[in-house]
Design a protein around this motif. Sequence first.
Motif, PDB file in Angstrom:
ATOM      1  N   MET A 201       0.841  -1.195   0.000  1.00  0.00           N
ATOM      2  CA  MET A 201       0.000   0.000   0.000  1.00  0.00           C
ATOM      3  C   MET A 201       0.883   1.255   0.000  1.00  0.00           C
ATOM      4  SD  MET A 201      -2.899  -1.110   2.809  1.00  0.00           S
ATOM      5  CE  MET A 201      -3.938   0.317   2.528  1.00  0.00           C
ATOM      6  N   SER A 202       0.424   2.279  -0.691  1.00  0.00           N
ATOM      7  CA  SER A 202       1.152   3.544  -0.693  1.00  0.00           C
ATOM      8  C   SER A 202       0.947   4.248   0.642  1.00  0.00           C
ATOM      9  CB  SER A 202       0.635   4.436  -1.828  1.00  0.00           C
ATOM     10  OG  SER A 202      -0.683   4.879  -1.544  1.00  0.00           O
ATOM     11  N   VAL A 203       1.736   5.310   0.882  1.00  0.00           N
ATOM     12  CA  VAL A 203       1.603   6.073   2.117  1.00  0.00           C
ATOM     13  C   VAL A 203       0.201   6.656   2.229  1.00  0.00           C
ATOM     14  CG1 VAL A 203       2.392   8.136   3.337  1.00  0.00           C
ATOM     15  CG2 VAL A 203       4.053   6.604   2.285  1.00  0.00           C
ATOM     16  N   GLN A 204      -0.305   7.210   1.130  1.00  0.00           N
ATOM     17  CA  GLN A 204      -1.650   7.780   1.168  1.00  0.00           C
ATOM     18  C   GLN A 204      -2.692   6.711   1.475  1.00  0.00           C
ATOM     19  OE1 GLN A 204      -2.755  10.200  -2.147  1.00  0.00           O
ATOM     20  NE2 GLN A 204      -1.216  11.764  -1.733  1.00  0.00           N
ATOM     21  N   GLU A 205      -2.556   5.539   0.894  1.00  0.00           N
ATOM     22  CA  GLU A 205      -3.513   4.460   1.150  1.00  0.00           C
ATOM     23  C   GLU A 205      -3.469   4.005   2.596  1.00  0.00           C
ATOM     24  OE1 GLU A 205      -3.699   2.331  -3.275  1.00  0.00           O
ATOM     25  OE2 GLU A 205      -2.126   1.762  -1.836  1.00  0.00           O
TER      26      GLU A 205
ATOM     27  N   PHE B  45      -2.698   5.924   5.208  1.00  0.00           N
ATOM     28  CA  PHE B  45      -3.379   6.961   5.985  1.00  0.00           C
ATOM     29  C   PHE B  45      -4.900   6.827   5.851  1.00  0.00           C
ATOM     30  CE2 PHE B  45       0.600   9.497   6.235  1.00  0.00           C
ATOM     31  CZ  PHE B  45       0.491   9.983   7.521  1.00  0.00           C
ATOM     32  N   VAL B  46      -5.375   6.627   4.627  1.00  0.00           N
ATOM     33  CA  VAL B  46      -6.815   6.510   4.404  1.00  0.00           C
ATOM     34  C   VAL B  46      -7.368   5.274   5.109  1.00  0.00           C
ATOM     35  CG1 VAL B  46      -8.599   6.111   2.663  1.00  0.00           C
ATOM     36  CG2 VAL B  46      -6.786   7.781   2.223  1.00  0.00           C
ATOM     37  N   ALA B  47      -6.660   4.156   5.029  1.00  0.00           N
ATOM     38  CA  ALA B  47      -7.111   2.925   5.668  1.00  0.00           C
ATOM     39  C   ALA B  47      -7.187   3.095   7.183  1.00  0.00           C
ATOM     40  CB  ALA B  47      -6.171   1.772   5.312  1.00  0.00           C
ATOM     41  N   ALA B  48      -6.204   3.770   7.778  1.00  0.00           N
ATOM     42  CA  ALA B  48      -6.200   3.992   9.222  1.00  0.00           C
ATOM     43  C   ALA B  48      -7.385   4.861   9.641  1.00  0.00           C
ATOM     44  CB  ALA B  48      -4.887   4.634   9.655  1.00  0.00           C
TER      45      ALA B  48
ATOM     46  N   TYR C 101      -6.473   5.969  16.222  1.00  0.00           N
ATOM     47  CA  TYR C 101      -5.977   6.429  14.923  1.00  0.00           C
ATOM     48  C   TYR C 101      -4.520   6.858  15.020  1.00  0.00           C
ATOM     49  CZ  TYR C 101      -5.363   9.709  10.995  1.00  0.00           C
ATOM     50  OH  TYR C 101      -4.880  10.387   9.901  1.00  0.00           O
ATOM     51  N   LEU C 102      -4.196   7.698  16.019  1.00  0.00           N
ATOM     52  CA  LEU C 102      -2.814   8.153  16.169  1.00  0.00           C
ATOM     53  C   LEU C 102      -1.894   6.977  16.466  1.00  0.00           C
ATOM     54  CD1 LEU C 102      -0.660  10.340  16.378  1.00  0.00           C
ATOM     55  CD2 LEU C 102      -1.293  10.639  18.782  1.00  0.00           C
ATOM     56  N   SER C 103      -2.316   6.076  17.345  1.00  0.00           N
ATOM     57  CA  SER C 103      -1.479   4.919  17.684  1.00  0.00           C
ATOM     58  C   SER C 103      -1.206   4.061  16.455  1.00  0.00           C
ATOM     59  CB  SER C 103      -2.158   4.080  18.773  1.00  0.00           C
ATOM     60  OG  SER C 103      -2.286   4.803  19.980  1.00  0.00           O
ATOM     61  N   SER C 104      -2.221   3.931  15.577  1.00  0.00           N
ATOM     62  CA  SER C 104      -2.053   3.164  14.349  1.00  0.00           C
ATOM     63  C   SER C 104      -1.014   3.818  13.451  1.00  0.00           C
ATOM     64  CB  SER C 104      -3.393   3.055  13.619  1.00  0.00           C
ATOM     65  OG  SER C 104      -3.251   2.387  12.380  1.00  0.00           O
TER      66      SER C 104
ATOM     67  N   GLN D 160       1.409   5.828  14.385  1.00  0.00           N
ATOM     68  CA  GLN D 160       2.721   5.712  15.032  1.00  0.00           C
ATOM     69  C   GLN D 160       3.310   4.319  14.856  1.00  0.00           C
ATOM     70  OE1 GLN D 160       1.439   7.136  18.897  1.00  0.00           O
ATOM     71  NE2 GLN D 160       2.398   9.139  18.577  1.00  0.00           N
ATOM     72  N   SER D 161       2.467   3.289  14.914  1.00  0.00           N
ATOM     73  CA  SER D 161       2.961   1.919  14.722  1.00  0.00           C
ATOM     74  C   SER D 161       3.463   1.703  13.302  1.00  0.00           C
ATOM     75  CB  SER D 161       1.863   0.907  15.059  1.00  0.00           C
ATOM     76  OG  SER D 161       0.816   0.943  14.095  1.00  0.00           O
ATOM     77  N   LEU D 162       2.907   2.460  12.347  1.00  0.00           N
ATOM     78  CA  LEU D 162       3.330   2.387  10.948  1.00  0.00           C
ATOM     79  C   LEU D 162       4.449   3.388  10.635  1.00  0.00           C
ATOM     80  CD1 LEU D 162      -0.246   2.196   9.349  1.00  0.00           C
ATOM     81  CD2 LEU D 162       1.428   0.336   9.416  1.00  0.00           C
ATOM     82  N   GLN D 163       4.893   4.104  11.660  1.00  0.00           N
ATOM     83  CA  GLN D 163       5.928   5.137  11.523  1.00  0.00           C
ATOM     84  C   GLN D 163       5.512   6.253  10.561  1.00  0.00           C
ATOM     85  OE1 GLN D 163       9.518   2.903  10.508  1.00  0.00           O
ATOM     86  NE2 GLN D 163       9.961   2.542  12.674  1.00  0.00           N
ATOM     87  N   LEU D 164       4.229   6.563  10.598  1.00  0.00           N
ATOM     88  CA  LEU D 164       3.687   7.647   9.779  1.00  0.00           C
ATOM     89  C   LEU D 164       3.475   8.919  10.596  1.00  0.00           C
ATOM     90  CD1 LEU D 164       1.024   5.684   7.697  1.00  0.00           C
ATOM     91  CD2 LEU D 164       3.308   6.404   6.966  1.00  0.00           C
TER      92      LEU D 164
END
Length: 257
Positions: free
Chosen positions: A1-5, A7-10, A60-63, A65-69
């Motif tokens: 998944m791309s970075v944008q995808e 973020f949208v999924a989260a 949402y934020l924790s998700s 952070q776990s993805l290093q986003l």
Amino acid sequence: MSVQELFVAAARKCLSVGRKSLSVSQSLDLAAQVSAVSLGLKPALLYDSNGASVAQVQQYLSSLQSLQLASESLLILDLNGNSLIVNAGAVRSNMEQVAVVDVCHSLDKPAISEAQRRGLGSVMEGLLQLLEGFQQLHEPGKPLCIQEKCEEWNLCTVFGVLLGFPVTYWFDQAESFENCLSMTPLMVVTASATWQAGGTGHRCRLYSFSVPAALQEETQSELENWRLRLLERFEQQNVLKDLSISRSTVTLPSVTL
């Protein structure tokens, strides 16, 4: 998944209310705002995209952070039921350069208030101590909840500082929640940028705040300092591009703060 995808999924997984999820555009706007807070381009964002709870915003934020986003230093502040994603370091650097405008309903016109500026400094210092103490406890996945301590605070004024505005409004809550901004010309300052994550640009608004047009000269120092600090921080990152700062003047029959 791309970075944008990602973020949208989260956003869609964590922030749905009932059967309603954020749209792709809303999810990308939120992603850009979180990125701006992570980078210190703004101290915080107030989550108001839908009726998601504080616990959902924390998830949402924790998700992210776990993805290093998103930066691990970001935290969720529950301020009397309002959810904010906060960069405490950026809050501290902003709080000393804010003008406070008294807009009490009893006034004929808005006015700069040095007394309220000093009072706000005391409130913000106390809030920062809570934020920094909470960070030291290192309890990931938990929001900082402030309820009783903020009952006497003017949240409109505090939000102005947390959101990085160089000018914030104050009114005497004991007197009235109305204000004297009706039919007062307001200069609206807007800062926008293009979020570059994933290679596809998404235009978003980072800031939008107003200043009584008659007080432009008195607040010029704070406005210019805000502009220069934003430009300096913007040049130190490459996630957001094409910063644009614009001004317009509006006059409204009523202004809700």
